[in-house]
Design an enzyme around this catalytic site. Structure first.
Site, PDB file in Angstrom:
ATOM      1  N   ASP A  58     -42.561  48.576 -12.598  1.00 57.87           N
ATOM      2  CA  ASP A  58     -42.993  49.785 -11.919  1.00 57.87           C
ATOM      3  C   ASP A  58     -42.757  49.708 -10.416  1.00 57.87           C
ATOM      4  O   ASP A  58     -42.460  48.633  -9.868  1.00 57.87           O
ATOM      5  CB  ASP A  58     -44.480  50.034 -12.185  1.00 57.87           C
ATOM      6  CG  ASP A  58     -44.772  50.298 -13.648  1.00 57.87           C
ATOM      7  OD1 ASP A  58     -43.915  50.899 -14.324  1.00 57.87           O
ATOM      8  OD2 ASP A  58     -45.851  49.896 -14.119  1.00 57.87           O
ATOM      9  N   TYR A 116     -45.723  37.296 -16.892  1.00 54.75           N
ATOM     10  CA  TYR A 116     -46.056  37.841 -15.577  1.00 54.75           C
ATOM     11  C   TYR A 116     -47.088  36.941 -14.907  1.00 54.75           C
ATOM     12  O   TYR A 116     -47.873  36.271 -15.577  1.00 54.75           O
ATOM     13  CB  TYR A 116     -46.654  39.249 -15.695  1.00 54.75           C
ATOM     14  CG  TYR A 116     -45.678  40.343 -16.036  1.00 54.75           C
ATOM     15  CD1 TYR A 116     -45.104  41.124 -15.039  1.00 54.75           C
ATOM     16  CD2 TYR A 116     -45.344  40.615 -17.362  1.00 54.75           C
ATOM     17  CE1 TYR A 116     -44.222  42.145 -15.351  1.00 54.75           C
ATOM     18  CE2 TYR A 116     -44.460  41.632 -17.686  1.00 54.75           C
ATOM     19  CZ  TYR A 116     -43.906  42.397 -16.678  1.00 54.75           C
ATOM     20  OH  TYR A 116     -43.026  43.406 -16.989  1.00 54.75           O
TER      21      TYR A 116
END
Length: 270
Positions: A58, A116
């Site tokens: 994003d 992540y």
């Protein structure tokens, strides 16, 4: 679809600072990481050159382990192409490595796991201009034990519908999380490490926002179980800021891309 006779497929690991990007994916009139790579490859290959990544990040999210691939003319070796790309890319994108890929390798569909890290700044040093742009400078003490208890509940196969941004129903909401843990971050704060077979839109940021509220005593660790169970009327905390999130690794099976795919997906060539 295999590469054409005059091209071969090269796989890259890409780092980028997400602060000035509107995410990974190409968008009209917006600066993106994928767009920068395609712009540079078009110059080097004298024509359009599509780049496919392992997944979208994003706006504002960083990467140190984004995997991408492109079909390029045979004259380009991975080493030469990496050097040429890094000479033309802007300072906030860097190709860490490049290697030959099998003809059917697809960065997104062949991936079996993605990882992540989210950085949470607790000490005053996290507010430094050399730290704050790449973390969430919370600058408040948290109950690490409560956050660890809540993180343990995330591991396993669950519906993460509560932790996905609206509009993702068509993708399904089940993910298998293999790691979810907190670790020290250089004496400055904490890092949340999470790995799964797939992630929903904003999923990690909603998880971190909820875990931090648990650490601040605003929620109980047991609420994580209730959120995963989809308890009606119970909502997650607001998502953590994008700047603390890094895509760090993508995992593939040893034979990825060696056989024609059974599924259809975006091709690497335009």
């Amino acid at each position: 679809m295999a590469t054409s006779s005059d091209r071969h497929r090269i796989r890259f690991t890409v780092h980028y600072d997400g602060r000035s990007f509107h995410g990974w994916q190409v968008q009209p009139d917006q600066r993106t990481a994928q767009g920068e790579l395609e712009r540079v490859l078009a110059k080097l290959t004298n024509g359009p050159c599509a780049v496919i990544g392992s997944g979208r990040t994003d706006r504002g999210v960083h990467a140190t382990g984004q995997v991408a691939a492109a079909d390029v003319p045979l004259r380009w070796s991975p080493h030469a192409l990496r050097r040429a790309m890094n000479a033309l890319l802007p300072d906030d994108v860097w190709v860490a490595d490049a290697e030959m890929a099998p003809p059917f390798f697809h960065p997104r569909y062949d991936a079996t796991s993605r990882s992540y890290i989210y950085r949470l700044g607790l000490a005053s040093e996290a507010d430094s201009p050399f730290r704050a742009p790449w973390c969430w400078p919370l600058l408040r003490p948290v109950d690490l034990l409560a956050m660890e208890r809540a993180a343990e509940r995330i591991v396993g196969d669950h519906s993460f519908k509560a932790f996905a941004k609206a509009g993702q129903e068509e993708r399904g909401d089940r993910c298998t999380v293999t790691e979810a843990r907190w670790a020290p971050w250089e004496g400055i704060g904490l890092e949340f490490h999470v790995s799964a077979n797939r992630f929903l839109h904003h999923m990690v940021r909603y998880l971190v926002g909820t875990l931090v509220d648990i650490g601040l005593g605003q929620r109980e660790p047991e609420e994580m179980d209730r959120l995963l169970a989809g308890e009606e009327g119970l909502e997650t905390s607001p998502p953590a800021p994008a700047e603390g999130l890094f895509l760090t690794a993508v995992t593939y099976p040893a034979d990825a891309g060696t056989k024609p795919p059974r599924r259809r997906g975006p091709q690497l060539v335009p």
